[in-house]
Design a protein around this motif. Structure first.
Motif, mmCIF file in Angstrom:
data_model
loop_
_atom_site.group_PDB
_atom_site.id
_atom_site.type_symbol
_atom_site.label_atom_id
_atom_site.label_comp_id
_atom_site.label_asym_id
_atom_site.label_seq_id
_atom_site.Cartn_x
_atom_site.Cartn_y
_atom_site.Cartn_z
ATOM 1 N N SER A 53 -7.889 3.817 -6.607
ATOM 2 C CA SER A 53 -8.661 4.317 -5.471
ATOM 3 C C SER A 53 -7.825 4.554 -4.222
ATOM 4 C CB SER A 53 -9.796 3.347 -5.144
ATOM 5 O OG SER A 53 -9.285 2.046 -4.927
ATOM 6 N N LYS A 54 -6.954 3.611 -3.867
ATOM 7 C CA LYS A 54 -6.258 3.700 -2.583
ATOM 8 C C LYS A 54 -4.873 4.324 -2.712
ATOM 9 C CE LYS A 54 -9.277 1.602 0.142
ATOM 10 N NZ LYS A 54 -10.330 1.210 -0.709
ATOM 11 N N THR A 55 -4.790 5.383 -3.513
ATOM 12 C CA THR A 55 -3.534 6.101 -3.677
ATOM 13 C C THR A 55 -3.833 7.584 -3.540
ATOM 14 O OG1 THR A 55 -3.963 6.141 -6.046
ATOM 15 C CG2 THR A 55 -2.476 4.433 -5.260
ATOM 16 N N ARG A 56 -2.777 8.385 -3.429
ATOM 17 C CA ARG A 56 -3.025 9.810 -3.253
ATOM 18 C C ARG A 56 -3.739 10.381 -4.487
ATOM 19 N NH1 ARG A 56 1.395 13.827 -0.781
ATOM 20 N NH2 ARG A 56 2.432 13.458 -2.754
ATOM 21 N N HIS A 57 -3.268 9.965 -5.654
ATOM 22 C CA HIS A 57 -3.963 10.426 -6.867
ATOM 23 C C HIS A 57 -5.410 9.952 -6.876
ATOM 24 C CE1 HIS A 57 -0.997 12.573 -9.170
ATOM 25 N NE2 HIS A 57 -0.087 11.659 -8.879
ATOM 26 N N GLY A 58 -5.620 8.701 -6.467
ATOM 27 C CA GLY A 58 -6.974 8.162 -6.427
ATOM 28 C C GLY A 58 -7.855 8.938 -5.473
ATOM 29 N N GLU A 59 -7.313 9.254 -4.293
ATOM 30 C CA GLU A 59 -8.101 9.971 -3.288
ATOM 31 C C GLU A 59 -8.419 11.395 -3.730
ATOM 32 O OE1 GLU A 59 -6.430 7.443 0.509
ATOM 33 O OE2 GLU A 59 -5.902 9.553 0.343
ATOM 34 N N ARG A 60 -7.513 11.972 -4.531
ATOM 35 C CA ARG A 60 -7.788 13.317 -5.034
ATOM 36 C C ARG A 60 -8.843 13.293 -6.129
ATOM 37 N NH1 ARG A 60 -1.580 15.279 -5.786
ATOM 38 N NH2 ARG A 60 -1.178 15.857 -3.629
ATOM 39 N N GLY A 61 -9.158 12.066 -6.588
ATOM 40 C CA GLY A 61 -10.201 11.942 -7.598
ATOM 41 C C GLY A 61 -9.734 12.358 -8.978
ATOM 42 N N HIS B 217 0.831 -1.205 0.000
ATOM 43 C CA HIS B 217 0.000 0.000 0.000
ATOM 44 C C HIS B 217 0.871 1.262 0.000
ATOM 45 C CE1 HIS B 217 -3.054 2.887 1.054
ATOM 46 N NE2 HIS B 217 -2.376 3.207 2.138
ATOM 47 N N LEU B 218 1.871 1.268 0.884
ATOM 48 C CA LEU B 218 2.711 2.462 0.979
ATOM 49 C C LEU B 218 3.605 2.627 -0.253
ATOM 50 C CD1 LEU B 218 3.618 2.550 4.756
ATOM 51 C CD2 LEU B 218 2.020 4.000 3.499
ATOM 52 N N ALA B 219 4.007 1.506 -0.858
ATOM 53 C CA ALA B 219 4.846 1.598 -2.056
ATOM 54 C C ALA B 219 4.075 2.286 -3.181
ATOM 55 C CB ALA B 219 5.315 0.210 -2.496
ATOM 56 N N MET B 220 2.762 2.052 -3.253
ATOM 57 C CA MET B 220 1.981 2.635 -4.354
ATOM 58 C C MET B 220 1.353 3.969 -3.981
ATOM 59 S SD MET B 220 -1.690 0.664 -4.633
ATOM 60 C CE MET B 220 -1.101 -0.995 -4.696
ATOM 61 N N TYR B 221 1.225 4.258 -2.681
ATOM 62 C CA TYR B 221 0.391 5.377 -2.264
ATOM 63 C C TYR B 221 0.782 6.711 -2.907
ATOM 64 C CZ TYR B 221 -2.468 8.510 0.405
ATOM 65 O OH TYR B 221 -3.388 9.466 0.727
ATOM 66 N N PHE B 222 2.088 6.997 -2.959
ATOM 67 C CA PHE B 222 2.520 8.303 -3.449
ATOM 68 C C PHE B 222 2.903 8.298 -4.940
ATOM 69 C CE2 PHE B 222 3.372 8.294 1.127
ATOM 70 C CZ PHE B 222 2.682 9.438 1.501
ATOM 71 N N ALA B 223 2.660 7.163 -5.608
ATOM 72 C CA ALA B 223 3.166 7.015 -6.978
ATOM 73 C C ALA B 223 2.491 7.951 -7.969
ATOM 74 C CB ALA B 223 2.995 5.571 -7.427
ATOM 75 N N ASP B 224 3.282 8.340 -8.993
ATOM 76 C CA ASP B 224 2.740 9.112 -10.110
ATOM 77 C C ASP B 224 2.432 8.204 -11.285
ATOM 78 O OD1 ASP B 224 3.190 11.662 -8.831
ATOM 79 O OD2 ASP B 224 5.317 11.274 -9.177
ATOM 80 N N ARG B 225 3.071 7.026 -11.278
ATOM 81 C CA ARG B 225 2.929 6.083 -12.362
ATOM 82 C C ARG B 225 3.153 4.700 -11.788
ATOM 83 N NH1 ARG B 225 5.717 6.505 -18.198
ATOM 84 N NH2 ARG B 225 6.824 8.339 -17.478
ATOM 85 N N ALA B 226 2.576 3.697 -12.425
ATOM 86 C CA ALA B 226 2.768 2.344 -11.928
ATOM 87 C C ALA B 226 3.193 1.422 -13.052
ATOM 88 C CB ALA B 226 1.474 1.815 -11.303
ATOM 89 N N VAL B 227 4.072 0.492 -12.723
ATOM 90 C CA VAL B 227 4.390 -0.600 -13.624
ATOM 91 C C VAL B 227 3.830 -1.855 -12.947
ATOM 92 C CG1 VAL B 227 6.251 -2.015 -14.552
ATOM 93 C CG2 VAL B 227 6.434 0.480 -14.612
ATOM 94 N N VAL B 228 2.821 -2.442 -13.560
ATOM 95 C CA VAL B 228 2.195 -3.614 -12.973
ATOM 96 C C VAL B 228 2.779 -4.854 -13.659
ATOM 97 C CG1 VAL B 228 0.032 -4.826 -12.573
ATOM 98 C CG2 VAL B 228 0.112 -2.345 -12.397
ATOM 99 N N VAL B 229 3.480 -5.655 -12.868
ATOM 100 C CA VAL B 229 4.170 -6.824 -13.403
ATOM 101 C C VAL B 229 3.233 -8.023 -13.321
ATOM 102 C CG1 VAL B 229 6.159 -8.338 -13.132
ATOM 103 C CG2 VAL B 229 6.379 -5.893 -12.633
ATOM 104 N N VAL B 230 3.125 -8.733 -14.445
ATOM 105 C CA VAL B 230 2.195 -9.851 -14.461
ATOM 106 C C VAL B 230 2.818 -11.019 -15.215
ATOM 107 C CG1 VAL B 230 0.990 -8.606 -16.304
ATOM 108 C CG2 VAL B 230 -0.100 -10.557 -15.300
ATOM 109 N N ASN B 231 2.581 -12.228 -14.743
ATOM 110 C CA ASN B 231 2.992 -13.432 -15.458
ATOM 111 C C ASN B 231 1.788 -13.941 -16.237
ATOM 112 O OD1 ASN B 231 5.166 -14.819 -12.840
ATOM 113 N ND2 ASN B 231 5.476 -13.184 -14.298
ATOM 114 N N PRO B 232 2.047 -14.657 -17.342
ATOM 115 C CA PRO B 232 0.915 -15.083 -18.179
ATOM 116 C C PRO B 232 0.127 -16.240 -17.583
ATOM 117 C CG PRO B 232 3.019 -15.544 -19.267
ATOM 118 C CD PRO B 232 3.344 -14.990 -17.941
ATOM 119 N N GLU B 233 -0.383 -16.045 -16.387
ATOM 120 C CA GLU B 233 -1.225 -17.078 -15.798
ATOM 121 C C GLU B 233 -2.398 -16.425 -15.073
ATOM 122 O OE1 GLU B 233 0.823 -18.159 -11.842
ATOM 123 O OE2 GLU B 233 2.321 -18.487 -13.424
#
Ligand SMILES: Nc1ncnc2c1ncn2[C@@H]1O[C@H](COP(=O)(O)OP(=O)(O)OP(=O)(O)O)[C@@H](O)[C@H]1O
Ligand SMILES: [Mg+2]
Lengths: 270, 254
Positions: free
Chosen positions: A162-170, A130-146
């Motif tokens: 939703s649960k990030t600062r950008h999300g909370e600012r709407g 949660h804290l790693a993403m909370y202040f982020a401006d951008r995200a890299v979402v890592v996914v395996n093909p499963e």
């Protein structure tokens, strides 16, 4: 302007730390000032992959608890002058990570004019993630093909909105890139793994990069050299493509097809 | 200006009922000082969100009723912390009388316009000489809650609820996501998660999806779980409706 990028996934072991290390390195190779922070408190992986584990004296938690200054704790990369690593603590528990503390560290990195801060998230959706993403401006979402990994990433995408600062600012949440790692063309061809089209359809997002499954990743990790430094590794080249695409360069996807076995291998097996 | 001046406009205002986001403050203890300190801290942490935010004070979780002077000190504490109390939350008849003495409206939990209890209305009428009818125009007959629109994908683990209205989603609904409406649900995109229409019992509610892959659909509590989708429905535009106790799920023919 400092841009904070979180590397996250939900599911564990999909390649977040590997991606964080190569992404941070790739950005620094382009002469940007980069800090990469390990949010996986209690485990410590990033410093191993970055090859600086012996030089960790102070860590992220020491800085948060004001037992050391940020300057003391930031470790300069041996290969790239503009790359710094902030290691996780192996001895503290996750509760030591506080929102105010994280914010202060990020603010200080902003003042020090870092161009990018890469936050290597732990697995799961608990405090550290949660804290790693909370202040982020951008995200890299890592996914395996499963399926399970894609499902978890979908969950993470929801939290990013939703649960990030950008999300909370709407303001629409944190914009996210999807990176598929440990991609196995054979298994995809045989239907044992999800195809890229499947992943894009389930997540409703286009894929920024595909990193093939390759032994060179493990070898690089063991040597403490991010795989992006290895020009002979398909995985390394794929990471280099990915960084280029972040800057708007047009790099076609490669290493997606089943490699044809050479005649020798077909005859003698392998 | 004389009263006979011709006006260039026919009305100077319009009255509308709409939904706005408001902070809801649930008071757990009567301690104005502690409240002010606590709110000051919260406001300083999230000034963009909380500074000057409109706030509804909910006294329903206190173990006793409070008098007007106490309420005034609480409201002052909130204002000192930088937030703006605009109403009391629905509670007991005592809350209504208190609200009246504070010149504040009473707001119900969600959007539905609040109706004063007859008992209070009568006592207020006696005190003020206003008739109950004039005190609150009955809003229920002409209120209309606008359809809720959602343009972002609804992700796994997320839940979307359209209270008192229909829900329109113009993106996909993922596996493990839930869309709920008191009215009907329209999904213009793949519906892979769960859709529950008529959540308060409206049997005429329907579910529409342009690409049906749902895990579960429910109307007014009648549900169907799809472990495996029938091939004639999978990925098709589909409509679900209730007839008696039977939940029909059929392909939308063009
Ligand atoms: N492209 C790849 N090819 C082969 N192995 C890979 C690849 N990417 C990652 N791995 C291996 O997968 C394992 C997990 O990788 P990594 O530590 O980066 O994942 P993680 O998501 O950070 O894990 P955690 O959730 O535990 O933090 C490691 O052993 C790594 O070497
Ligand atoms: Mg990791």
């Amino acid at each position: 302007m400092t841009e904070i990028i979180v590397v996250t996934s939900g599911k564990g072991g999909v390649g977040k730390t590997t991606t964080s290390a190569s992404l941070a390195t790739g950005l620094a190779q382009r002469n940007h000032k980069v800090a990469v922070i390990d949010f996986d408190i209690g485990l410590r992986n990033l410093d191993l992959i970055m090859g600086c584990e012996r030089r960790v004296v102070y860590d992220f938690i020491n800085v948060i608890h004001k037992e050391a200054t940020l300057k003391q704790a930031l470790i300069r990369d041996k290969r790239l002058d503009s790359l710094y690593i902030l290691a996780a603590s192996q001895t503290r528990d996750k509760e030591a990570l506080t929102q105010d503390g994280v914010e202060q560290v990020l603010d200080e990195l902003r003042q020090d004019e870092f161009d990018y801060v890469i936050c290597d998230s732990p697995a799961g959706i608990e405090r550290g993630a949660h804290l790693a993403m909370y202040f982020a401006d951008r995200a890299v979402v890592v996914v395996n093909p499963e399926v399970s990994s894609v499902r978890d990433s979908d969950r993470i995408l929801g939290l990013l909105s939703s649960k990030t600062r950008h999300g909370e600012r709407g303001d629409g949440g944190v914009p996210a890139h999807v990176v598929v790692t440990r991609y196995h063309p054979e298994k995809v061809a045989e239907g044992d793994m999800l195809s890229l089209e499947d992943i894009e359809e389930i997540l409703g997002l286009s894929i920024l990069g595909v990193i093939p499954e390759h032994d060179s990743v493990l070898t690089s990790s063991n040597q403490g050299i991010p795989v992006i430094h290895n020009p002979d590794s398909h995985a390394g080249l794929a990471y280099e493509d990915l960084v280029a695409r972040l800057f708007g360069e047009d790099r076609p996807m490669r290493f997606l097809d089943v490699p044809r076995k050479s005649l020798l291998k077909r005859v003698f097996g392998g | 200006m004389s009263a006979t001046t011709r006006k260039a406009y026919s009305t100077v205002s319009e009255v509308r009922f709409g939904q706005v986001g408001m902070a809801n403050l649930r008071l757990l203890h009567i301690d104005a000082k502690a409240l002010e300190d606590e709110l000051l801290e919260r406001v300083s942490k999230a000034p963009q969100l909380l500074k000057c935010a409109a706030l509804i004070l909910d006294l329903g979780h206190l173990d006793k009723e409070i008098d007007t002077p106490t309420a005034k000190t609480l409201l002052d504490a909130i204002r000192h912390a930088g937030m703006l109390p605009v109403a009391l939350a629905y509670g007991t008849p005592a809350t209504e009388i208190l609200a009246h003495s504070l010149d504040l409206p009473v707001l119900a939990g969600f959007r539905e316009a609040y109706r004063y209890s007859a008992e209070v209305l009568n006592s207020l009428a006696k005190n003020d000489g206003v008739s109950p009818g004039a005190a609150v125009a009955s809003p229920s007959e002409h209120t209309y809650t606008a359809t809720r629109h959602h343009a972002q994908p609804v992700r796994s683990g997320q839940q979307l609820y359209a209270r008192d209205t229909d829900l329109v989603v113009t993106a996909h609904v993922a596996n493990g996501a839930e869309v709920i409406a008191d009215g009907s649900i329209h999904v213009y995109g793949a519906l892979r998660g769960r859709a529950l229409a008529g959540a308060q019992g409206l049997a005429s509610a329907r579910i529409y999806s342009s690409e049906f892959r749902a895990e579960l659909v429910s109307i007014a509590g009648c549900y169907r779980v799809f472990e495996r989708l029938p091939s004639e429905l999978e990925g098709q535009p589909v409509q679900c409706w209730l007839q008696g106790e039977t939940l029909h799920v059929t392909k939308l023919e063009r």
